[in-house]
Every structure is written in structure tokens, then in C-alpha cells.
Scaffold this motif. Structure first.
Motif, PDB file in Angstrom:
ATOM      1  N   VAL A  89       7.878  50.225   5.124  1.00  0.00           N
ATOM      2  CA  VAL A  89       8.597  49.059   4.609  1.00  0.00           C
ATOM      3  C   VAL A  89       7.679  47.848   4.734  1.00  0.00           C
ATOM      4  CG1 VAL A  89      10.658  47.609   4.768  1.00  0.00           C
ATOM      5  CG2 VAL A  89      10.792  50.043   5.384  1.00  0.00           C
ATOM      6  N   THR A  99       2.305  46.049  -4.088  1.00  0.00           N
ATOM      7  CA  THR A  99       3.151  47.058  -4.733  1.00  0.00           C
ATOM      8  C   THR A  99       2.336  48.136  -5.446  1.00  0.00           C
ATOM      9  OG1 THR A  99       3.361  45.603  -6.666  1.00  0.00           O
ATOM     10  CG2 THR A  99       5.151  45.535  -5.052  1.00  0.00           C
ATOM     11  N   GLN A 102       2.490  51.634  -4.157  1.00  0.00           N
ATOM     12  CA  GLN A 102       3.786  52.305  -4.297  1.00  0.00           C
ATOM     13  C   GLN A 102       3.657  53.833  -4.341  1.00  0.00           C
ATOM     14  OE1 GLN A 102       7.182  50.793  -4.745  1.00  0.00           O
ATOM     15  NE2 GLN A 102       7.427  52.888  -4.037  1.00  0.00           N
ATOM     16  N   ARG A 105       8.857  57.036  -0.461  1.00  0.00           N
ATOM     17  CA  ARG A 105       9.151  56.538   0.891  1.00  0.00           C
ATOM     18  C   ARG A 105       8.498  55.180   1.177  1.00  0.00           C
ATOM     19  NH1 ARG A 105       8.834  62.004   1.327  1.00  0.00           N
ATOM     20  NH2 ARG A 105       6.599  61.981   1.731  1.00  0.00           N
ATOM     21  N   TYR A 107       8.955  51.026   0.535  1.00  0.00           N
ATOM     22  CA  TYR A 107       9.886  49.977   0.120  1.00  0.00           C
ATOM     23  C   TYR A 107       9.190  48.621   0.250  1.00  0.00           C
ATOM     24  CZ  TYR A 107      13.470  53.580   0.523  1.00  0.00           C
ATOM     25  OH  TYR A 107      14.210  54.731   0.362  1.00  0.00           O
ATOM     26  N   ILE A 109      10.003  44.650   0.130  1.00  0.00           N
ATOM     27  CA  ILE A 109      11.091  43.679   0.196  1.00  0.00           C
ATOM     28  C   ILE A 109      10.532  42.301  -0.099  1.00  0.00           C
ATOM     29  CG2 ILE A 109      12.786  42.583   1.692  1.00  0.00           C
ATOM     30  CD1 ILE A 109      13.083  45.208   3.166  1.00  0.00           C
ATOM     31  N   LYS A 116      18.435  42.918   2.920  1.00  0.00           N
ATOM     32  CA  LYS A 116      17.893  44.123   2.285  1.00  0.00           C
ATOM     33  C   LYS A 116      17.484  45.154   3.327  1.00  0.00           C
ATOM     34  CE  LYS A 116      16.314  41.472  -1.713  1.00  0.00           C
ATOM     35  NZ  LYS A 116      15.142  40.876  -2.414  1.00  0.00           N
ATOM     36  N   LEU A 120      18.974  48.897   3.828  1.00  0.00           N
ATOM     37  CA  LEU A 120      18.123  50.084   3.916  1.00  0.00           C
ATOM     38  C   LEU A 120      18.483  50.916   5.141  1.00  0.00           C
ATOM     39  CD1 LEU A 120      14.362  49.213   3.151  1.00  0.00           C
ATOM     40  CD2 LEU A 120      15.709  51.089   2.195  1.00  0.00           C
ATOM     41  N   PHE A 125      17.385  54.690   5.219  1.00  0.00           N
ATOM     42  CA  PHE A 125      16.090  54.514   4.558  1.00  0.00           C
ATOM     43  C   PHE A 125      15.878  55.583   3.475  1.00  0.00           C
ATOM     44  CE2 PHE A 125      15.744  52.417   8.623  1.00  0.00           C
ATOM     45  CZ  PHE A 125      15.134  51.214   8.297  1.00  0.00           C
ATOM     46  N   LYS A 128      16.929  54.364  -3.480  1.00  0.00           N
ATOM     47  CA  LYS A 128      15.954  54.120  -4.541  1.00  0.00           C
ATOM     48  C   LYS A 128      15.601  52.636  -4.516  1.00  0.00           C
ATOM     49  CE  LYS A 128      17.709  57.777  -7.561  1.00  0.00           C
ATOM     50  NZ  LYS A 128      18.322  58.103  -8.882  1.00  0.00           N
ATOM     51  N   GLU A 129      14.398  52.313  -4.916  1.00  0.00           N
ATOM     52  CA  GLU A 129      13.920  50.929  -4.834  1.00  0.00           C
ATOM     53  C   GLU A 129      14.885  49.955  -5.515  1.00  0.00           C
ATOM     54  OE1 GLU A 129      10.856  48.071  -3.783  1.00  0.00           O
ATOM     55  OE2 GLU A 129      10.850  50.210  -3.403  1.00  0.00           O
ATOM     56  N   LEU A 132      18.087  48.343  -3.804  1.00  0.00           N
ATOM     57  CA  LEU A 132      18.009  47.231  -2.863  1.00  0.00           C
ATOM     58  C   LEU A 132      18.677  45.971  -3.402  1.00  0.00           C
ATOM     59  CD1 LEU A 132      14.433  47.396  -1.261  1.00  0.00           C
ATOM     60  CD2 LEU A 132      16.635  47.643  -0.119  1.00  0.00           C
TER      61      LEU A 132
END
Length: 449
Positions: A89, A99, A102, A105, A107, A109, A116, A120, A125, A128-129, A132
Motif C-alpha cells: 500500500v 503507479t 502497479q 496486490r 494499492y 492511495i 480509504k 481496505l 486488503f 479492486k483498485e 476504493l
């Protein structure tokens, strides 16, 4: 029970990471084991990698900023090789620029993170993205106090962060807070119960024995009644730490100075953002500025209080040329603040300044810290010269070693003339503009007085 590791990569040993302490507390009632781990940029990558690896956490959390994003870019891909099943995370202002890492697993934020992260955790946890976006925002007043007394083991002697307000009413083009339209008070000064809760939290901060308590509120003195309550609290305390506030000079009045006069020496530090003494340049930068008012504030604070005053100037604002910046530097130094920081503008992503910089053909570093190289009114050579002055200020002004000499020299010379003499002496002696011993600094200063 899943294990969550809150991993801070701080800029130095004295820093701490408020965001991760918040996240720990917003899920304190959920069935997780949460551990804190703090490193610095000076720690070797392999040592940090091993330190995280041996914890064998199910969820590993990072907070990304301009000072640690490049470090995280190296660290996280290697971590994934060793712990491919771990959930990662990443939050913080620079999360959006990571990002590209990516994968399953992961995330990211962006924006306010407490709601958020809570969402999660409530969903193990396993979201899906895009899910959020369903998380409910948690306002500042509902976020638990971030620290525990047991944290003193890690926080004693460090810089400790605290906030009473989120949002900013100003719209400075270079600041991430300009787009933060929240108006969230942690405690309302009109509510007696709120003030009792605030007092308990302030006492808890002191009990952690930090070196400095830094209020991260943008323009702390926006709410005068709240500011006065907190200043009065720390004036009355017998605490070993100092307390740091960022204030807006135009909002300071006689009643504020009258209260601050009562503060004992080395108790309160004020960071006063001047940025530019030009009202026209300030207005173009989305900032209201009245240098005559600010100058009065600086002089009154110097004359009547025992506060430590830090001033900020900023080189690279749209349309401001070298001579205007030098004039501002001379004017600010003439008020004799304890510290003068001549900062170089950073073209931060997601600020209005980035759009303006593109339109005006600015040049800047496209990796953190996004420092400006040249503007529409400053050449790279001029920017480099200003940065040299900034380094000399850190060596000869901000350490507070030569106050008497500066005061005497400023009777006949401008600050820029003195800095030029210091620079020339360094060149003659083959000295760098950093990491110079006190004995050599004293000798250089003696040469130019």
C-alpha cells in the motif's frame, strides 16, 4: 491475524512520519497486528530490504514524498521479488508518480488516506483498485490521536508532527495545499469539551519528549482564537522541547505579539513565509502580500519577543527577476531574523505552477525534488548564483554563530554584498559552500568583517 508493517523512509534520523501513525490508529480496533519501522535515506538499500523482509508482513505500507520517492522506486521492486505474496500500500503526495509499479496486490492511495485505508482493512486488503472510491472520508476531528505513550521509545528527541486544521484558504500556485478545499478543524475553539480534548493531546505530545513539536497546519494563525489557546498553553508549560508554527505574516496583529512576548526563550519557533516582497509578483502567484506589514511584524518580533523566527524567500516565481529577488533578500536580512532560507522554487506535479511553467517555458528537474533550473525571468546562471547565496546563508547566518558581525556589517553593506564577499573568500581558499568546520567559518568571517 494478518501482520501490517508501517514502513517510513524519512529524510533524516530526526524526522518522523505522522501519516503512518494515523493509519495505525484508524484500524486499531480491527484484527490486525501493526508494527512501525522507520529508516532514513542514509540507510543502505540492502539493509532496509533485509529489515523489511525479516518481518514477513502480510501488508507493507509506505508513504511517498519528494524526498523519498526515488528511494522507494529502487526499494519496492526488489521487495516484491523477495515477498511476492505481500500486499503493498503506497500513499502520500508522490503516490501517483509510482503507479507505474502497479501489479496484483498493489494499492495506491491518493488524497486523504485514512478513510480509504480503513476501507481496505475492513475488506481484508482484497479490494479492486476502483472500489476504493466507495470509501467514506474520515474528517480530521474523527481521526484518533496518532501517538501512544509506548511510541516514546522511537520519538524521544525527534521532530514530532501534529495538526489542528486541514485545508488552506489561500491559493499559492506552487503549493499542493492550494487545491485542498477542505475546512476541517480537529477541535473547535468555541467548544469547551473540544478544548479539554485538545489540552490532553498537547500534554501527550510533551510526554513523548520530542526535540520539536511541529504543527503542520498551513498558516497556523488563520484561526486566531485557536492559535492563542495553543500559544498560551505552551507559554505556560515547563517543557524541554520547542514548538514550531508556520504563520501568515499579514494576519499578525498587536494582540498576537503581546501574547508572544510572554513566551520563554527557545520555546516557540515561527516560520514566516515571505516568499517575495513584491506585491505584484505575489498576486501573480496567487498570494496576497504586504511587505510593509510583514516587515513591521518581523521587527516587532525581533524587538519584543524571545521567539526564534525563520523566514522564507522563494526564487523562481513567475516574472520575478534576479534584482528583485536580491532586493527582497536585502530587505528581509535587514530585519535580522534568526534564519533566512532562500529557497529555489519546486515545480510540483498537480499544482497550478506546473501548468504555468510549461506555458512560460520554464526548465526544471523532472524527477524529485523538481527544482527549477530557469524561469521566464531568471537564467540558469542566475539561479545557480542564488543557490550559492542560499548555501552561504546556511553556513554563516542560520547557524546563529555570527549575529554580532552580521549586525555590524549590515550598517554599511547589503546582505548580498556580504554574501558576495563570503563567496569570493571561499573561492580564494578553495572551500566548498557546505560542510565547513566552525574554525574555518570563523576565520572566513573575520576576514571580511
Amino acid at each position: 491475524m494478518k501482520k501490517i508493517l508501517m514502513t517510513a523512509i524519512n529524510s533524516s534520523w530526526s524526522q518522523s512520519n505522522l501519516a503512518l501513525y494515523y493509519l495505525r490508529e484508524v484500524i486499531a480496533d480491527l484484527p490486525y497486528r501493526v508494527f512501525m519501522q522507520e529508516w532514513t535515506l542514509k540507510d543502505q538499500l540492502l539493509d532496509v530490504l533485509y529489515g523489511i523482509y525479516v518481518q514477513n508482513a502480510d501488508v507493507i505500507c509506505f508513504s511517498a514524498y519528494i524526498w523519498n520517492r526515488l528511494y522507494l522506486q529502487e526499494l519496492i521492486p526488489e521487495l516484491v521479488k523477495l515477498l511476492p505474496e505481500a500486499v503493498i500500500v503506497i500513499g502520500g503526495p508522490e503516490a501517483g508518480n509510482l503507479t507505474y509499479l502497479q501489479r496484483d496486490r498493489f494499492y495506491f492511495i491518493q488524497g486523504a488516506g485514512e478513510g480509504k485505508f480503513r476501507y481496505l482493512a475492513e475488506n481484508n486488503f482484497c479490494l479492486k483498485e476502483e472500489e476504493l472510491t466507495q470509501a467514506k472520508h474520515i474528517p480530521l476531528k474523527d481521526i484518533p490521536f496518532p501517538y501512544r505513550q509506548s511510541d516514546a521509545e522511537f520519538l524521544k528527541g525527534k521532530l514530532l508532527y501534529y495538526e489542528t486544521f486541514r485545508g488552506c484558504p489561500f491559493a499559492c500556485i506552487y503549493c499542493l495545499s492550494a487545491k485542498d478545499k477542505r475546512f476541517e478543524l480537529r477541535y473547535h475553539p468555541e467548544n469547551q469539551k473540544d478544548m479539554q480534548c485538545l489540552k490532553k493531546e498537547l500534554e501527550a505530545l510533551i510526554a513523548l519528549e520530542p526535540r520539536t513539536i511541529k504543527f503542520v497546519d498551513r498558516s497556523f494563525n488563520i484561526n486566531k482564537r485557536l492559535a492563542h489557546y495553543i500559544w498560551q498553553f505552551f507559554i505556560e508549560q515547563n517543557c524541554p522541547c520547542d514548538v514550531h508554527f508556520e504563520i501568515y505574516p499579514d494576519l499578525i496583529e498587536e494582540e498576537d505579539i503581546a501574547l508572544l512576548e510572554k513566551a520563554p526563550e527557545n520555546r516557540i519557533r515561527l516560520e514566516i513565509g515571505i516568499q517575495t516582497i513584491s506585491a505584484e509578483i505575489a498576486a501573480k502567484s496567487g498570494r496576497k502580500s504586504n511587505w510593509e506589514k510583514a516587515k513591521w511584524v518581523l521587527r516587532e518580533l525581533k524587538k519584543r519577543t524571545k521567539l526564534r523566527v525563520h523566514t522564507d524567500l522563494l526564487a523562481g516565481l513567475p516574472g520575478e527577476n534576479y534584482f528583485s529577488i536580491i532586493n527582497g533578500l536585502n530587505e528581509v536580512c535587514a530585519t535580522l531574523p534568526d534564519e533566512v532560507q532562500l529557497g529555489i522554487l519546486k515545480i510540483l506535479p498537480d499544482t497550478s505552477m506546473q501548468e504555468i511553467a510549461i506555458a512560460l517555458n520554464y526548465k526544471w528537474l523532472h524527477q524529485p525534488p523538481y527544482q527549477c533550473l530557469s524561469s521566464n525571468a531568471l537564467s540558469f546562471e542566475e539561479m545557480h548564483q542564488l543557490e550559492s547565496f542560499a548555501k552561504l546563508l546556511n553556513l554563516y547566518w542560520n547557524k546563529g554563530e555570527h549575529k554580532k558581525e552580521w549586525q555590524e556589517m549590515l550598517q554599511n553593506r547589503s546582505a548580498a554584498e556580504i554574501l558576495t564577499a563570503l563567496q569570493q573568500k571561499h573561492k580564494e581558499l578553495g572551500y566548498e559552500l557546505h560542510s565547513l568546520s566552525k574554525a574555518k567559518r570563523d576565520a572566513v568571517m573575520a576576514e571580511i568583517v
